[in-house]
Design a protein around this motif. Structure first.
Motif, PDB file in Angstrom:
ATOM      1  N   PRO A 203       4.415  -3.690  -7.853  1.00 30.09           N
ATOM      2  CA  PRO A 203       5.397  -2.857  -7.153  1.00 30.09           C
ATOM      3  C   PRO A 203       5.286  -3.030  -5.649  1.00 30.09           C
ATOM      4  O   PRO A 203       4.187  -3.120  -5.091  1.00 30.09           O
ATOM      5  N   VAL A 204       6.411  -3.083  -5.030  1.00 31.98           N
ATOM      6  CA  VAL A 204       6.454  -3.205  -3.575  1.00 31.98           C
ATOM      7  C   VAL A 204       6.323  -1.809  -2.974  1.00 31.98           C
ATOM      8  O   VAL A 204       7.059  -0.887  -3.342  1.00 31.98           O
ATOM      9  N   VAL A 205       5.343  -1.589  -2.067  1.00 32.39           N
ATOM     10  CA  VAL A 205       5.073  -0.283  -1.465  1.00 32.39           C
ATOM     11  C   VAL A 205       5.634  -0.248  -0.051  1.00 32.39           C
ATOM     12  O   VAL A 205       5.681  -1.255   0.642  1.00 32.39           O
ATOM     13  N   ASP A 206       6.024   0.969   0.353  1.00 34.69           N
ATOM     14  CA  ASP A 206       6.513   1.188   1.707  1.00 34.69           C
ATOM     15  C   ASP A 206       5.346   1.504   2.628  1.00 34.69           C
ATOM     16  O   ASP A 206       4.376   2.184   2.232  1.00 34.69           O
ATOM     17  N   GLU A 207       5.402   1.035   3.868  1.00 33.61           N
ATOM     18  CA  GLU A 207       4.295   1.256   4.791  1.00 33.61           C
ATOM     19  C   GLU A 207       4.071   2.742   5.052  1.00 33.61           C
ATOM     20  O   GLU A 207       2.935   3.218   5.118  1.00 33.61           O
ATOM     21  N   GLY A 208       5.153   3.520   5.204  1.00 29.52           N
ATOM     22  CA  GLY A 208       4.996   4.948   5.425  1.00 29.52           C
ATOM     23  C   GLY A 208       4.366   5.643   4.236  1.00 29.52           C
ATOM     24  O   GLY A 208       3.474   6.504   4.381  1.00 29.52           O
ATOM     25  N   THR A 209       4.817   5.274   3.041  1.00 29.88           N
ATOM     26  CA  THR A 209       4.245   5.863   1.832  1.00 29.88           C
ATOM     27  C   THR A 209       2.777   5.503   1.694  1.00 29.88           C
ATOM     28  O   THR A 209       1.935   6.338   1.325  1.00 29.88           O
ATOM     29  N   ILE A 210       2.442   4.263   1.982  1.00 35.65           N
ATOM     30  CA  ILE A 210       1.047   3.823   1.907  1.00 35.65           C
ATOM     31  C   ILE A 210       0.185   4.608   2.892  1.00 35.65           C
ATOM     32  O   ILE A 210      -0.935   5.059   2.569  1.00 35.65           O
ATOM     33  N   ARG A 214      -2.865   7.020   1.758  1.00 34.27           N
ATOM     34  CA  ARG A 214      -4.219   6.724   2.217  1.00 34.27           C
ATOM     35  C   ARG A 214      -4.814   7.931   2.949  1.00 34.27           C
ATOM     36  O   ARG A 214      -6.006   8.262   2.800  1.00 34.27           O
ATOM     37  N   ALA A 215      -4.009   8.639   3.755  1.00 28.75           N
ATOM     38  CA  ALA A 215      -4.518   9.826   4.451  1.00 28.75           C
ATOM     39  C   ALA A 215      -4.920  10.901   3.454  1.00 28.75           C
ATOM     40  O   ALA A 215      -5.955  11.581   3.616  1.00 28.75           O
ATOM     41  N   GLU A 274      -9.335   1.478  -2.332  1.00 26.01           N
ATOM     42  CA  GLU A 274      -9.462   0.014  -2.332  1.00 26.01           C
ATOM     43  C   GLU A 274      -8.236  -0.646  -2.975  1.00 26.01           C
ATOM     44  O   GLU A 274      -7.760  -1.689  -2.509  1.00 26.01           O
ATOM     45  N   ASN A 275      -7.750  -0.025  -4.049  1.00 23.69           N
ATOM     46  CA  ASN A 275      -6.555  -0.562  -4.709  1.00 23.69           C
ATOM     47  C   ASN A 275      -5.360  -0.495  -3.762  1.00 23.69           C
ATOM     48  O   ASN A 275      -4.529  -1.409  -3.697  1.00 23.69           O
ATOM     49  N   LEU A 276      -5.280   0.626  -3.016  1.00 19.67           N
ATOM     50  CA  LEU A 276      -4.197   0.771  -2.060  1.00 19.67           C
ATOM     51  C   LEU A 276      -4.297  -0.270  -0.949  1.00 19.67           C
ATOM     52  O   LEU A 276      -3.290  -0.878  -0.546  1.00 19.67           O
ATOM     53  N   ALA A 281      -2.524  -5.562   1.279  1.00 18.36           N
ATOM     54  CA  ALA A 281      -2.837  -6.952   1.632  1.00 18.36           C
ATOM     55  C   ALA A 281      -1.972  -7.942   0.836  1.00 18.36           C
ATOM     56  O   ALA A 281      -1.650  -9.030   1.329  1.00 18.36           O
ATOM     57  N   ARG A 282      -1.619  -7.567  -0.392  1.00 22.42           N
ATOM     58  CA  ARG A 282      -0.841  -8.479  -1.262  1.00 22.42           C
ATOM     59  C   ARG A 282       0.665  -8.340  -1.057  1.00 22.42           C
ATOM     60  O   ARG A 282       1.430  -9.081  -1.655  1.00 22.42           O
TER      61      ARG A 282
END
Length: 408
Positions: A203-210, A214-215, A274-276, A281-282
């Motif tokens: 799945p393609v993730v959005d930078e804001g969502t990521i 992560r926070a 780590e998965n996030l 990275a991918r």
């Protein structure tokens, strides 16, 4: 200076060499006449095939170069060894010629038959191929009826083969493009399924969502870590006591269990983090792969559209062929039995042979005169030597009692 310089010299030459020259001219004329009489007569028959344009307006079913290529292919098929031998046997050609093998008959047949395309009279656009309006089949044989029969046979073969070839080409084209359309459609479906599987697995993730996820995970890890530290601190204080009560022992057991659970929870949260990070990275590689999938899908869709359009054209051509609305050939003029032989020119040939004999005779006479340069008249003596004779004595033929021509 030659021996013939005046009209008198020419007349004397003809009188002296007349018999020889007449004999040469007679032999040349006789030989030419014999050749003309022995020369076989050739009869020519011509059949004309017309190339008719489509009767339905709009796009033409076949281009001009396809028509020309079809005519060329048909001509090649009709002039093969097997076809010519069948034609020779069917019409009993060259049966009166002894000692003529199959190779000689085939060569004679190919020489006797001529195919010629006639271009249309309409003006062609610059760079476009010249369209063909008709095809003439010319046959030259020693018998008039045979020439007409063979020409009509060739014309009928052209009609039959052209009709069969056009229908076969139209069917083959329609079948081919139908098969290609189905093949490309299967490839598109398989590629779309592969893209869906790839998207589900990556799945393609959005930078804001990521960043938000992560926070949240970091906050949960910090909270769990604080709880672990608190449990560890309480455990340390309980274990420092000299005497533990029963309640203390139960509390230690609860704190140890809670510490284990909290550590397991923190490990799980760290694994999610780590998965996030790995997903982030991918992401460029996933986007590149999705871009490659999109390009392949676009290329297949473009091929599918092109093949579909050509399939429609092929099906239209096939319908036109089946309904006799496409380009087709028709016998415009049948070959008739010729009444007179062609290429006669017997009078011209006889005249040419006679003129050749005259030239040869006159040339031989001049050659003999040149090889035997004799001064025969007073005029020749005066021209050659510059001496004017005083008297001229005739050459006497004492045996017959009459004077010969004068000799100076």
């Amino acid at each position: 200076m030659g021996p013939i310089q005046t009209i008198e010299d020419l007349i004397n030459l003809l009188r002296r060499r007349g018999v020889m020259m007449a004999l040469i001219i007679t032999l040349a004329a006789s030989a030419t006449l014999a050749h003309v009489l022995m020369r076989p007569e050739i009869y020519e028959a011509i059949a004309v095939i017309q190339v008719q344009s489509p009767s339905v307006g709009g796009e033409e079913s076949q281009s001009s170069n396809q028509i020309a290529r079809l005519l060329q292919t048909t001509e090649q098929q009709l002039t093969t060894r097997e076809s010519l031998l069948e034609m020779i046997e069917r019409h009993n050609l060259f049966s009166d010629t002894e000692g003529m093998n199959d190779d000689n008959k085939i060569y004679a047949m190919r020489t006797a038959v001529t195919f010629q395309s006639i271009a249309t009279a309409s003006q062609q656009a610059f760079g476009s191929p010249t369209s063909v309006s008709a095809l003439t089949i010319t046959v030259r044989l020693g018998e008039a009826e045979q020439a007409a029969r063979v020409a009509n046979d060739f014309a009928q073969n052209v009609l039959d083969r052209s009709i069969a070839s056009q229908a076969s080409r139209a069917r083959d084209a329609a079948t081919f493009f139908q098969t290609e359309e189905e093949r490309i459609s299967r490839q598109i479906s398989a590629l779309e399924d592969e893209i869906e599987r790839f998207k589900a697995a990556n799945p393609v993730v959005d930078e804001g969502t990521i960043a938000g996820e992560r926070a949240t995970i970091d906050a949960e890890i910090r909270a769990v870590s604080q709880e672990i530290l608190a449990a560890q601190a309480e455990l340390a204080s309980l274990r420092e006591k000299d005497r533990l009560r029963e309640t203390d022992r139960r509390r230690i057991i609860d704190l140890e269990a809670r510490e284990t659970v909290l550590k397991t929870q923190r490990a799980a949260l760290e694994g999610q983090r780590e998965n996030l990070v790995d997903r982030v990275a991918r992401t460029p590689e996933i986007e590149r792969q999705l871009g490659a999938y999109a390009r392949n899908l676009e290329q297949l869709q473009s091929q599918f559209q092109s093949v579909s359009e050509r399939k429609v054209d092929a099906e239209t051509t096939l319908r036109l062929e089946q309904e006799n609305h496409a380009d087709r050939f028709s016998l415009l003029e049948r070959a008739v039995v010729p009444e007179y032989p062609v290429g006669g020119g017997r009078k011209k040939l006889l005249f040419a042979g006679t003129m050749g004999g005259i030239i040869a005779a006159f040339g031989l006479a001049l050659l003999l005169e040149t090889m035997n340069p004799v001064i025969r008249t007073s005029g020749q003596m005066q021209r050659q030597l510059g001496i004017r004779p005083v008297i001229t004595l005739p050459e006497l033929d004492l045996a017959k009692g009459r004077p010969k021509p004068e000799r100076t």
